[in-house]
Each structure stands twice: as C-alpha cells, then as structure tokens.
Write an enzyme that holds these catalytic residues in place. Sequence first.
Site, PDB file in Angstrom:
ATOM      1  N   SER A 117     -17.138  21.822  11.733  1.00 39.17           N
ATOM      2  CA  SER A 117     -17.431  22.932  12.364  1.00 39.17           C
ATOM      3  C   SER A 117     -18.623  23.524  11.641  1.00 39.17           C
ATOM      4  O   SER A 117     -18.953  23.249  10.634  1.00 39.17           O
ATOM      5  CB  SER A 117     -16.125  23.891  11.810  1.00 39.17           C
ATOM      6  OG  SER A 117     -16.288  25.227  11.922  1.00 39.17           O
ATOM      7  N   TYR A 141     -11.252  27.509   5.185  1.00 41.05           N
ATOM      8  CA  TYR A 141     -11.432  26.855   6.510  1.00 41.05           C
ATOM      9  C   TYR A 141     -12.539  25.947   6.453  1.00 41.05           C
ATOM     10  O   TYR A 141     -12.689  24.708   6.608  1.00 41.05           O
ATOM     11  CB  TYR A 141     -11.169  27.443   7.552  1.00 41.05           C
ATOM     12  CG  TYR A 141     -11.515  26.674   8.704  1.00 41.05           C
ATOM     13  CD1 TYR A 141     -10.983  25.506   9.505  1.00 41.05           C
ATOM     14  CD2 TYR A 141     -12.939  27.188   9.611  1.00 41.05           C
ATOM     15  CE1 TYR A 141     -11.207  24.968  10.357  1.00 41.05           C
ATOM     16  CE2 TYR A 141     -13.180  26.495  10.569  1.00 41.05           C
ATOM     17  CZ  TYR A 141     -12.393  25.356  11.340  1.00 41.05           C
ATOM     18  OH  TYR A 141     -12.795  24.632  12.243  1.00 41.05           O
ATOM     19  N   LYS A 145     -13.300  21.720   6.049  1.00 41.20           N
ATOM     20  CA  LYS A 145     -14.141  20.747   7.065  1.00 41.20           C
ATOM     21  C   LYS A 145     -15.165  20.144   6.348  1.00 41.20           C
ATOM     22  O   LYS A 145     -15.485  18.977   6.858  1.00 41.20           O
ATOM     23  CB  LYS A 145     -14.551  21.772   8.188  1.00 41.20           C
ATOM     24  CG  LYS A 145     -13.527  22.117   9.167  1.00 41.20           C
ATOM     25  CD  LYS A 145     -12.758  20.984   9.783  1.00 41.20           C
ATOM     26  CE  LYS A 145     -12.095  21.339  10.980  1.00 41.20           C
ATOM     27  NZ  LYS A 145     -11.283  20.007  11.345  1.00 41.20           N
TER      28      LYS A 145
END
Length: 342
Positions: A117, A141, A145
């Site tokens: 991402s 998040y 990643k």
Amino acid sequence: MAWLLTGGAGYIGSHIVQAFLAQGREVVVLDDLSSGFREFVPGSVTLHEGRVEDEAAVAAALDAQPVEGVVHLAGLKYAGESVNVPLDFYRANVEGTRVLLEQLAQRGIDRLVFSSSSATYGTIEGEIVDEDGAQRPESPYGESKLIGEWLIRDQARARPSLRHTSLRYFNVVGSGPATADGVSLVDHSPYNLFPLVFRALSADRRPKVFGDDYPTEDGSCIRDYVDVVDLAEAHVRAALLLEEGRELAPAYNVGRGEGVSVRGIVETILAVVEREDLGYDVVARRPGDPARVVGDATRIERDFGWKPGRDLEQMVRGAWTAWTAPGAAEREAAQDAARRAG
C-alpha cells in the site's frame, strides 16, 4: 498449475481473478469472506474458506492442487479504522503474512506477489514519491503493510529461491465487467470514498468530504486514483514475469502519477451521475489520513510495460454502473445489516 489468491473474493481480489482467467490461467481462492463475497468468485474457480493467519487453512488451500505462486491480498485495510483496533490489523496483516511465508517455504513454492500500500509512505515530501522515498506510515494499517514487506525481504534473504515483488497500491476505484456468472464486482467498503459517496447519493443525501484544513490547494486530501481493472492487469503481469524468472524490484508503485483532491473527486462523481444539485458537506478529518499521497509509476512502466488506461471519468462510470446493477443493492443492504449487527 494454479496461482493462489488470498483474499480473492474481495473487491480487488475478484478483479484479479478475472484478469488471470482472461489470460487463460488457472486460479484458486482462499478467503474468509469477512469482507469478500462468495458470489464474486466464479463457479469455475475453487474457493477455500479460511483465514490467512490460520496455518491449517493455508495448508489446505496450497495442498488441494499444484500451486505455481501466490498473490497475497488477504488482510485488513482502512487506515482510519486501524487506529481504533491496531491489534486486529497486526494479527491479520503481519501474522497472516508470516504464516503464508512459512507455508510456502515448507512446500518449495517460490513466487509471491504481495498486496502492499501507498500507506507505507505516510504524507509524502514534495509533489510525488517514488519507491525509494521515505516510508513513514501514519496508521497501524500502513505500518502493518510495511512490516509485511520487511518479512518478505528478510525471508528472501534467508531463502534466495523466493522470487517476489510488492505492489504499493494508491487509491483503487472503479469496477470492471460482470463475471461470467453475471455478478457485478462492486466496492462495498464502509470506508472507501466511492462507496461512501454512492451510498449518500442512493439515499438522496449530500456526500461528505473529510477535512478541508489540509495543506493542499483546496484544503482536502490529495490522492492518486487508479482503476481496479488496471490494477488487476498489473498483478497478472507481475505473476507472469516471475514465472519467466525475471528479477523484479522489491516494490512498485501502482498509480496514475496524478494527484486529485477529494473535493475534485466528489465534484466529478456528482457531475457524472448528474447530481450536482445535491452538493456535498465538509466534515472533520478522519484519523490516519495523510495530506498528500501521489506515486511515481515510472518503474512499473519500465519493468512491466504497464500503464493505467482508464481516466477519472471512466473510473466513475464503471463504478456507478456496477453500483446500480441488479443484485448490488441487495448485497449492499446485507453488508449494512451485518455491520450494524456486528
């Protein structure tokens, strides 16, 4: 031999399934259906239901048929939500990747495309960021990643036969054609911009723009939007290049290299669906949202020969067509009921 797609019943994963099938390739899906849909997986494709952090589920999916390689998409997303439940994101995204790498090593499977991402960058310095830019994620998040990329990098050092690359998505929107079973592949995310705007329009409500006090031209976030069909094609190219034995870079940005403000996106949607009369409201920022994230896609064009082919208006039309297709509203209502019950 098949490619296993973890998370292949989700919005992005189901489009990648379609892209593989269009190339005449065999695919198999592992998905726990927490955010994916059984009907998004064509009847011709085997679906194994299970979580990627469950060793037994991963083993069963890998052992059911010969596997050429894996596209690893399974996990949790949404930067803002990860601020509220960080441990859930580390469990799904970090532990899930560790389990998968372990299971691949045990079977000698050595091709892996990782769904990463642009959230790994955080707010970028300057107008655009390339793959060597500083990575300062601003949410659990994004951190999860980035750790996933580190796990793959370190495992490849320990296991040199592992060929891999990570695709750092920017903002994925749009929808492609329906499946052979007639199912429209709609983004039903509770947090992504397009479905948030579409839900408002479907209820004759004014959509929302989150924040107008960012250090940007119009005060709203700047994002790089890429069509999900273009993104799916990039995954297939990565997989085929790994099959050919090509040495790929550790990571590639997958975007258009163009920034569009959230205000600009909402105004474009209203214009395309002919609801400019409705307007929109500006509300408070969401936590974990960087001000500007736009990616330099030079590397993927050079190595893959890939360029995004769909412009913003095409992205909106494709997404709205899928959103208003037969069956989509019923699935959206079921998702909403499940969210409320949960």
